[in-house]
Each structure stands twice: as structure tokens, then as C-alpha cells.
Scaffold this motif. Structure first.
Motif, PDB file in Angstrom:
ATOM      1  N   ARG A 230      -2.153  38.483 -19.414  1.00  0.00           N
ATOM      2  CA  ARG A 230      -2.703  39.819 -19.108  1.00  0.00           C
ATOM      3  C   ARG A 230      -4.223  39.841 -19.195  1.00  0.00           C
ATOM      4  N   ARG A 231      -4.770  39.155 -20.182  1.00  0.00           N
ATOM      5  CA  ARG A 231      -6.221  39.161 -20.334  1.00  0.00           C
ATOM      6  C   ARG A 231      -6.901  38.527 -19.127  1.00  0.00           C
ATOM      7  N   PHE A 232      -6.367  37.389 -18.661  1.00  0.00           N
ATOM      8  CA  PHE A 232      -6.961  36.718 -17.512  1.00  0.00           C
ATOM      9  C   PHE A 232      -6.835  37.561 -16.247  1.00  0.00           C
ATOM     10  N   LEU A 233      -5.651  38.094 -16.003  1.00  0.00           N
ATOM     11  CA  LEU A 233      -5.434  38.862 -14.774  1.00  0.00           C
ATOM     12  C   LEU A 233      -6.313  40.109 -14.717  1.00  0.00           C
ATOM     13  N   THR A 234      -6.406  40.813 -15.836  1.00  0.00           N
ATOM     14  CA  THR A 234      -7.230  42.028 -15.839  1.00  0.00           C
ATOM     15  C   THR A 234      -8.707  41.699 -15.745  1.00  0.00           C
ATOM     16  N   LEU A 235      -9.131  40.607 -16.389  1.00  0.00           N
ATOM     17  CA  LEU A 235     -10.541  40.219 -16.316  1.00  0.00           C
ATOM     18  C   LEU A 235     -10.918  39.810 -14.899  1.00  0.00           C
ATOM     19  N   ALA A 236     -10.075  39.001 -14.269  1.00  0.00           N
ATOM     20  CA  ALA A 236     -10.353  38.557 -12.905  1.00  0.00           C
ATOM     21  C   ALA A 236     -10.368  39.736 -11.928  1.00  0.00           C
ATOM     22  N   ALA A 237      -9.390  40.625 -12.055  1.00  0.00           N
ATOM     23  CA  ALA A 237      -9.313  41.765 -11.138  1.00  0.00           C
ATOM     24  C   ALA A 237     -10.467  42.728 -11.362  1.00  0.00           C
ATOM     25  N   ILE A 402     -13.013  49.633 -14.594  1.00  0.00           N
ATOM     26  CA  ILE A 402     -13.023  50.058 -15.997  1.00  0.00           C
ATOM     27  C   ILE A 402     -11.600  50.129 -16.542  1.00  0.00           C
ATOM     28  N   ALA A 403     -10.702  50.689 -15.751  1.00  0.00           N
ATOM     29  CA  ALA A 403      -9.307  50.800 -16.191  1.00  0.00           C
ATOM     30  C   ALA A 403      -8.716  49.422 -16.474  1.00  0.00           C
ATOM     31  N   LEU A 404      -9.036  48.454 -15.643  1.00  0.00           N
ATOM     32  CA  LEU A 404      -8.517  47.105 -15.848  1.00  0.00           C
ATOM     33  C   LEU A 404      -9.111  46.455 -17.093  1.00  0.00           C
ATOM     34  N   PHE A 405     -10.395  46.648 -17.320  1.00  0.00           N
ATOM     35  CA  PHE A 405     -10.993  46.127 -18.553  1.00  0.00           C
ATOM     36  C   PHE A 405     -10.287  46.699 -19.774  1.00  0.00           C
ATOM     37  N   LEU A 406      -9.974  47.982 -19.726  1.00  0.00           N
ATOM     38  CA  LEU A 406      -9.334  48.628 -20.876  1.00  0.00           C
ATOM     39  C   LEU A 406      -7.884  48.152 -21.053  1.00  0.00           C
ATOM     40  N   VAL A 407      -7.183  47.977 -19.945  1.00  0.00           N
ATOM     41  CA  VAL A 407      -5.796  47.513 -20.024  1.00  0.00           C
ATOM     42  C   VAL A 407      -5.737  46.133 -20.663  1.00  0.00           C
ATOM     43  N   GLY A 408      -6.733  45.315 -20.432  1.00  0.00           N
ATOM     44  CA  GLY A 408      -6.714  43.955 -20.953  1.00  0.00           C
ATOM     45  C   GLY A 408      -7.187  43.809 -22.378  1.00  0.00           C
ATOM     46  N   ARG A 409      -7.572  44.913 -23.014  1.00  0.00           N
ATOM     47  CA  ARG A 409      -8.049  44.817 -24.401  1.00  0.00           C
ATOM     48  C   ARG A 409      -6.913  44.426 -25.343  1.00  0.00           C
ATOM     49  N   LYS A 410      -7.302  43.872 -26.480  1.00  0.00           N
ATOM     50  CA  LYS A 410      -6.304  43.500 -27.490  1.00  0.00           C
ATOM     51  C   LYS A 410      -5.606  44.743 -27.993  1.00  0.00           C
TER      52      LYS A 410
END
Length: 411
Positions: A230-237, A402-410
Motif C-alpha cells: 500500500r505504501r508503494f502504490l500510494t506513493l507512486a500514484a 493528497i488523498a493518496l498520501f494520506l491513505v498510505g500513512r502508517k
């Protein structure tokens, strides 16, 4: 506290300076150059804008494929050799742009230029600087990446002046040769060294690790596991969306400002946007607290850019004050869109995985933003008020980032 570092001056500072120069040439020729090449080729050959624009898109798509494979190239041939080869390919590709007589020759040249410039781009700069800095990596990378902005400041007008004075083929040959000599020297004298080869350590001294400056668990994600993380996918997107909004708006911003401000004033304002990008990246690099949540910092940078997009939207293509404020606010986040994702990767992935993650997110971002100018150009055709949809789309896309950055947070 006793330092284990070599008594010699810390070589990492030279590495950052050399990476800065590399970025100046990489972006100056490989990123800011193609729009100028496009116009020169059109004027010389009378080819359609669709054909030449397609060459620019192909240039970036080829680069996206190559940058995704940079780690394996570095392992097989070494960073200095790959960097030298990239400079040679980029120079040959630009000369190819200049001398192409047939469309197929132009497309072949884009393969060379696209493959070459990414060896001097964002992933390459990160690969050069990262071995030398850990705790101080945000500041070091911000300084090195500022070369990208300076590349635009220097080479955009330089290309125009050189082509007008000497013609595209001569300008391409001379500037390309200067780049090759410079990069060859840096590769042999600077990039060939590592902290281990010089008996030095990261950051130049022993620093106590601070929470949030490195991945807490060396959990690797080999093979396809990375693509399910999840972290990689959200960061890349998130990076891809941020770059898509940014490149799409910037590609059309000058032409949208000219009817209101006039050509000279619009050019000055675009230059101020670059200055704002340098200031914004430098401030984040030096002032971001150690241990801070870097995804939240990225979100804050995008919020500033959204404020800029909304100011441009509210200006309704007439209010000069709002136009200036919008450009400066949007510009303040331009540099961070490139430099923050690698810093997020540093703290979220193991050291081994970071070497894969950074080239991949850069490749995904580049493959995405290659289509941004065309997409935003299509938006301009949908409304008589051309800029309205462009500015609104930029704000919405960055909100999605921004939404994707937040979704990928710990959690």
C-alpha cells in the motif's frame, strides 16, 4: 563523542555540488529543452504539431522505461559508466533532433535523448547523493535537486539565443559537447568514489539516528511483493498525479498569462515561479524537522499549490494581483513534487528496497506526465474561458494526490 570519519574534508559536499551540476545539464537539455526543440523542428521542417509533439511524448516515455531499469544498469556497469553513457546518448539525441530530415529520423533521435537524460535526472541524483547522506539527506537532496530548476533558468533562454545565433545543429553540437566533457569529468573525479572507498561515513560524522529518518524495520519486499504494498502504490500514484497536474498546468501557463500581462511580463513571472520553486524546495529541505511525517509535509506542499491554482481560477484571467499570487504559490511547490517522494521512500522502505522504489516511482511519474500537456490542451478547447478548466483540473488532481498520501500513512 569520537568521530570515526576520515580527517579529510567530507567528500559528500563535493558529491552534492557535482550532482547539482549534473541536474543542471540533465534538466536543461532533457526536460526544458524539448519544448524549444519542438518549435525549432517545426519551423525548419514544416512538420505538423501533432508529429513533433508526439516525439516529445515519446522522449519522456522512453525515459520512463529506462529509469525503471537504472538500478540493474548501475549494478551491471557501475554508476559512473551509466552516467557517462547517458550524457553521450542525450547529446547524440539532441543533434539527431536538429539534423533529422525525415519523421522516422526524428523518432529515432527521441529514443536516444529520452534514454540518455534520465541517467542525469531525479532517480540518478538520488542514487548519487543517498550513499553519502542519511540524517541530512533532505537538505542534501534539496540542494542537488535545485540544479533542475537552475537548468530551466539557464538553458531555456540559452537554447533560444544559441539556435537564433548559430542554428539548431551547431548549437546542439556545441552544447552537447560541453555537457559530455563536464559529465565525464564529474563521473571520473566525483561519482566514482563512495564513502567506503574514502574511509568516510554518511553525513561526514557519527550522528545519532532520529526516529523517522530511516525505515524502522528492514522488511524487504522482493519481486512482485512491492507492487502489492500500500505504501508503494500510494506513493507512486500520488507522485504521478502531482507531476501530471504540475506539468500540465506549466505547459500552458505562459500562453494563458500573455493575453493579460503581455509577453515580457509573463516571461518574468514564469521566471519568478522557478525562483519560488527553488525557495520552496530549499526551505523544506533545511527546515523539515527530523522525525516528521514526510507524507504530511508533501500534503502541505500540495495544499500551497492548490491555493495557487484556486487563486489563478479566481483571477478569472483579469485580476493581475491574483494571477501573480497564484503563480508564486503554485511555484513554491514545484520542486517539492520531485524531491519529497524519494525522502518519503527513505523512511518507509528498507535500504535495499529504496534502490528499487525511487527509480520506479520516478518512472511511473514520468510515464504519466508525458501525456499531461496534451490532456490539459484538450481541456482548453472545452470552454471559451480557456484557463478555468485548466486551473480547476490542477487543483482537483492535486487534491487526489493528497488523498493518496494520506491513505498510505502508517496506521
Amino acid at each position: 563523542m569520537t568521530s570515526l570519519a576520515s580527517p579529510a574534508p567530507f567528500f559528500g559536499r563535493r558529491v552534492v555540488a557535482a550532482a547539482f551540476v549534473l541536474a543542471v545539464f540533465g534538466w536543461g537539455l532533457g526536460f526544458y529543452g524539448p519544448p524549444v526543440y519542438l518549435q525549432s523542428v517545426r519551423e525548419a521542417r514544416d512538420w505538423s504539431v501533432v508529429l513533433v509533439s508526439s516525439a516529445v511524448t515519446l522522449h519522456f516515455l522512453v525515459g520512463a522505461v529506462v529509469v525503471a531499469n537504472l538500478p540493474s544498469l548501475y549494478r551491471r556497469f557501475g554508476l559512473p559508466a551509466v552516467t557517462k553513457t547517458g550524457a553521450v546518448l542525450l547529446a547524440l539525441g539532441i543533434v539527431g533532433w536538429a539534423v533529422a530530415r525525415e519523421p522516422w529520423q526524428l523518432l529515432l533521435a527521441t529514443f536516444l535523448s529520452g534514454a540518455g537524460w534520465v541517467a542525469m535526472g531525479a532517480a540518478a541524483v538520488n542514487a548519487i547523493v543517498a550513499p553519502w547522506y542519511a540524517v541530512r539527506r533532505p537538505a542534501a537532496l534539496s540542494m542537488a535537486y535545485n540544479g533542475a530548476s537552475i537548468g530551466g533558468v539557464v538553458f531555456s533562454p540559452l537554447w533560444v539565443a544559441a539556435i537564433a545565433a548559430f542554428g539548431f545543429p551547431v548549437a546542439a553540437a556545441v552544447i552537447g559537447a560541453i555537457m559530455i566533457v563536464t559529465v565525464w569529468f564529474l563521473a571520473d573525479r566525483v561519482f566514482a568514489h563512495t564513502p567506503q572507498s574514502l574511509g568516510q561515513v554518511q553525513d561526514g560524522e557519527i550522528l545519532t539516528p532520529v526516529a523517522g529518518t530511516s525505515a524502522p524495520v528492514e522488511r524487504t519486499l522482493p519481486g512482485a511483493l512491492l507492487w502489492r504494498d500500500r505504501r508503494f502504490l500510494t506513493l507512486a500514484a500520488a507522485m504521478a498525479l502531482g507531476l501530471f497536474a504540475q506539468i500540465g498546468l506549466i505547459a500552458h501557463l505562459f500562453s494563458l498569462l500573455v493575453p493579460v500581462l503581455g509577453g515580457p511580463a509573463a516571461g518574468i513571472l514564469m521566471g519568478l515561479a522557478t525562483a519560488a520553486a527553488i525557495a520552496g524546495r530549499t526551505m523544506v529541505g533545511w527546515l523539515m524537522p527530523q522525525g516528521s511525517d514526510r507524507r504530511l509535509v508533501a500534503c502541505a506542499s500540495h495544499v500551497v499549490q492548490i491555493a495557487g491554482s484556486l487563486a489563478l481560477l479566481c483571477a478569472a484571467e483579469t485580476d493581475v494581483v491574483l494571477l501573480v499570487a497564484g503563480v508564486l504559490l503554485f511555484g513554491a511547490g514545484i520542486g517539492n513534487t520531485t524531491s519529497l517522494p524519494p525522502l518519503i521512500a527513505q523512511v518507509e522502505f528498507s535500504k535495499a528496497d529504496v534502490q528499487r522504489v525511487v527509480p520506479l516511482i520516478v518512472a511511473i511519474g514520468q510515464g504519466t506526465y508525458a501525456f499531461a500537456p496534451a490532456a490539459f490542451g484538450w481541456l482548453r478547447t472545452l470552454s471559451p474561458a480557456e484557463g478555468m478548466l485548466v486551473f480547476a483540473a490542477a487543483a482537483l488532481i492535486q487534491a487526489a494526490a493528497i488523498a493518496l498520501f494520506l491513505v498510505g500513512r502508517k496506521t
